[in-house]
Design an enzyme around this catalytic site. Structure first.
Site, PDB file in Angstrom:
ATOM      1  N   TYR A 142       0.813  -1.216   0.000  1.00  0.00           N
ATOM      2  CA  TYR A 142       0.000   0.000   0.000  1.00  0.00           C
ATOM      3  C   TYR A 142       0.850   1.271   0.000  1.00  0.00           C
ATOM      4  O   TYR A 142       0.388   2.319  -0.430  1.00  0.00           O
ATOM      5  CB  TYR A 142      -0.898   0.040   1.243  1.00  0.00           C
ATOM      6  N   LYS A 194       3.791 -15.427   1.654  1.00  0.00           N
ATOM      7  CA  LYS A 194       3.972 -16.123   0.373  1.00  0.00           C
ATOM      8  C   LYS A 194       5.469 -16.386   0.219  1.00  0.00           C
ATOM      9  O   LYS A 194       6.118 -15.970  -0.755  1.00  0.00           O
ATOM     10  CB  LYS A 194       3.402 -15.258  -0.764  1.00  0.00           C
ATOM     11  N   ASP A 226      -2.356 -18.540  -0.164  1.00  0.00           N
ATOM     12  CA  ASP A 226      -3.393 -19.242  -0.934  1.00  0.00           C
ATOM     13  C   ASP A 226      -4.012 -20.369  -0.109  1.00  0.00           C
ATOM     14  O   ASP A 226      -5.235 -20.560  -0.096  1.00  0.00           O
ATOM     15  CB  ASP A 226      -2.848 -19.740  -2.283  1.00  0.00           C
ATOM     16  N   ASP A 250      -5.914  -7.340   3.863  1.00  0.00           N
ATOM     17  CA  ASP A 250      -7.099  -6.697   3.284  1.00  0.00           C
ATOM     18  C   ASP A 250      -8.015  -7.764   2.680  1.00  0.00           C
ATOM     19  O   ASP A 250      -9.221  -7.779   2.907  1.00  0.00           O
ATOM     20  CB  ASP A 250      -6.663  -5.693   2.208  1.00  0.00           C
ATOM     21  N   ASP A 254     -11.815  -9.615   4.539  1.00  0.00           N
ATOM     22  CA  ASP A 254     -13.141  -9.638   3.905  1.00  0.00           C
ATOM     23  C   ASP A 254     -13.645 -11.071   3.817  1.00  0.00           C
ATOM     24  O   ASP A 254     -14.813 -11.365   4.056  1.00  0.00           O
ATOM     25  CB  ASP A 254     -13.100  -9.031   2.488  1.00  0.00           C
TER      26      ASP A 254
HETATM   27  C1  IPM Z   1     -10.281  -1.733   4.348  1.00  0.00           C
HETATM   28  C2  IPM Z   1     -10.599  -1.028   3.052  1.00  0.00           C
HETATM   29  C3  IPM Z   1      -9.493  -0.043   2.771  1.00  0.00           C
HETATM   30  C4  IPM Z   1      -8.197  -0.827   2.591  1.00  0.00           C
HETATM   31  C5  IPM Z   1      -9.732   0.878   1.558  1.00  0.00           C
HETATM   32  C6  IPM Z   1     -11.065   1.583   1.626  1.00  0.00           C
HETATM   33  C7  IPM Z   1      -8.614   1.860   1.391  1.00  0.00           C
HETATM   34  O1  IPM Z   1     -10.786  -1.931   2.027  1.00  0.00           O
HETATM   35  O2  IPM Z   1     -10.213  -1.051   5.387  1.00  0.00           O
HETATM   36  O3  IPM Z   1     -10.083  -2.946   4.341  1.00  0.00           O
HETATM   37  O4  IPM Z   1      -7.902  -1.315   1.502  1.00  0.00           O
HETATM   38  O5  IPM Z   1      -7.473  -0.947   3.576  1.00  0.00           O
HETATM   39 MN    MN Z   2     -10.681  -4.000   2.670  1.00  0.00          MN
END
Ligand code: IPM
Ligand code: MN
Length: 370
Positions: A142, A194, A226, A250, A254
């Site tokens: 990032y 990785k 993975d 990230d 999710d």
């Molecule tokens: C998260 C989000 C952020 C990230 C974005 C909105 C910049 O997806 O907090 O996971 O990628 O960190």
């Molecule tokens: Mn995210």
């Protein structure tokens, strides 16, 4: 009464609605004589772009740096898709994380009693899931340089580049926090990288092993990213603490979040080494979910993640672990009793609006406070 200063960034989409439910709890804490949180609110992301032409003003950033803790709702939306890249709403989030030096993002994933059947994963597989994803937040892909879109002067061909780099102290401080957190839980850390392909990961893994030498009470294993993605679906209950890089974290957070049935349920805390005026870690607290512009302003959002983020703030930045436990318990109780927001309700089932759900939690919390 204990006092602390808070900066709140409601942000975009459903951010302001869920933030209201966080404020509801903050008011109750004051009214009950428990803790007075003086809140300063600033627009951020798209809301700030619309008003001030930048996603984060210097004034807002300065206030956040002085606060004992920072709360954020959500950022971004299609309305700002055409904005130039350097001014995108999301850049405010990255700037806040970097400036506040909150290098460690904690995303706990726990299955809530009564919601097991909502998981896209078979019920038997998610029983007892209680894991903590620890994501590095201020470095890696990032932030690494060089980054940008350029044209090769020799071939004239355009290219895009980001750099994955981790320095030793960045891995050390994250791993240390991961091991410390594991000691207070079930004593197990899974490092996700990785290392079979990336030098940066090989380096990362080596540093994690070095740090582990001071944490012999914690069991450490390594998993390639993975395989980790697969395991999180196949046997999520095997995990206690997972530590990983910014980018992998990230993606995996999710994935892990959706196994509990709705991303609207999960909070997060981002911590660094800076201490606040209470002598606790100053932290940055936000739901994992995004701004969900399609449902914004309709009372359809689930405020659980926001309220649970307030609970994490009470515990980690305000030294109020017992209040935090009562607040999280109140959200769990309301959910267990079958009271649901739209995201949790089946097609024809009646559901509670965002503020009604918040009222239910407030009521349960009031009772828990005695
Ligand atoms: C998260 C989000 C952020 C990230 C974005 C909105 C910049 O997806 O907090 O996971 O990628 O960190
Ligand atoms: Mn995210």
């Amino acid at each position: 009464m204990k006092r602390a200063r808070l900066v709140a960034f409601p942000g975009d989409g459903i951010g302001p609605e869920v933030m209201e439910e966080g404020f509801r709890i903050i008011s109750l804490l004051k009214e009950s004589g428990l803790i007075e949180l003086e809140v300063q609110t600033f627009p951020v992301g798209g809301a700030s772009l619309d008003r001030f032409g930048v996603p984060l003003t210097q004034e807002a950033l300065d206030a956040a740096l002085k606060a004992d803790a920072v709360l954020l709702g959500a950022i971004g939306g299609p309305k700002w898709d055409k904005v130039e890249f350097a001014l995108r709403p999301e850049t405010a989030l990255l700037e806040l994380r970097k400036s506040l030096e909150v290098f460690c993002n904690l995303r706990p994933v726990k299955v809530f009693a009564g919601l097991e059947s909502l998981s896209p994963v078979k019920e038997g597989r998610i029983l007892g899931v209680d894991l903590l994803l620890v994501r590095e937040l201020t470095s890696g892909l990032y932030f690494g340089a060089p980054k940008g879109i350029f044209t090769d002067p020799e071939t004239n061909e355009p290219y895009g580049i980001n750099t994955l780099v981790y320095r030793k102290h960045e891995v050390e401080r994250l791993a240390k926090l991961g091991f410390e957190l594991a000691l207070a839980r079930r004593g197990k850390v899974t490092n996700v990288d990785k290392a079979n392909v990336l030098e940066s990961s090989r380096f990362w893994r080596g540093v994690v092993e070095e740090v582990h030498a001071s944490f012999r009470g914690v069991a450490l294993d390594h998993l390639l990213v993975d395989a980790a993605a697969m395991r999180i679906i196949l046997s999520p209950s095997q995990f206690d603490v997972l530590i990983t890089t910014n980018m992998f974290g990230d993606i995996l957070t999710d994935e892990a979040a959706c196994i509990v049935g709705s991303i609207g349920l999960l909070p997060s805390a981002s911590l660094g080494e800076r201490l606040n005026t209470l002598g606790e870690r100053s932290g940055f607290y936000e739901p994992i979910h995004g701004s969900a512009p399609d449902i914004a302003g309709k009372g359809l959002a689930n405020p659980s993640a926001m309220i649970l983020s307030v609970a994490m703030m009470l515990e980690m930045s305000l030294g109020e672990a017992s209040l935090a436990k009562k607040l999280a318990g109140s959200v769990e109780l309301v959910l267990k009793e079958g009271r649901r927001t739209k995201d949790l309700a089946s097609d024809n089932e009646a559901y509670l609006k965002t503020s009604e759900f918040g009222e239910n939690v407030e009521h349960a919390f009031r009772k828990a406070l005695g």
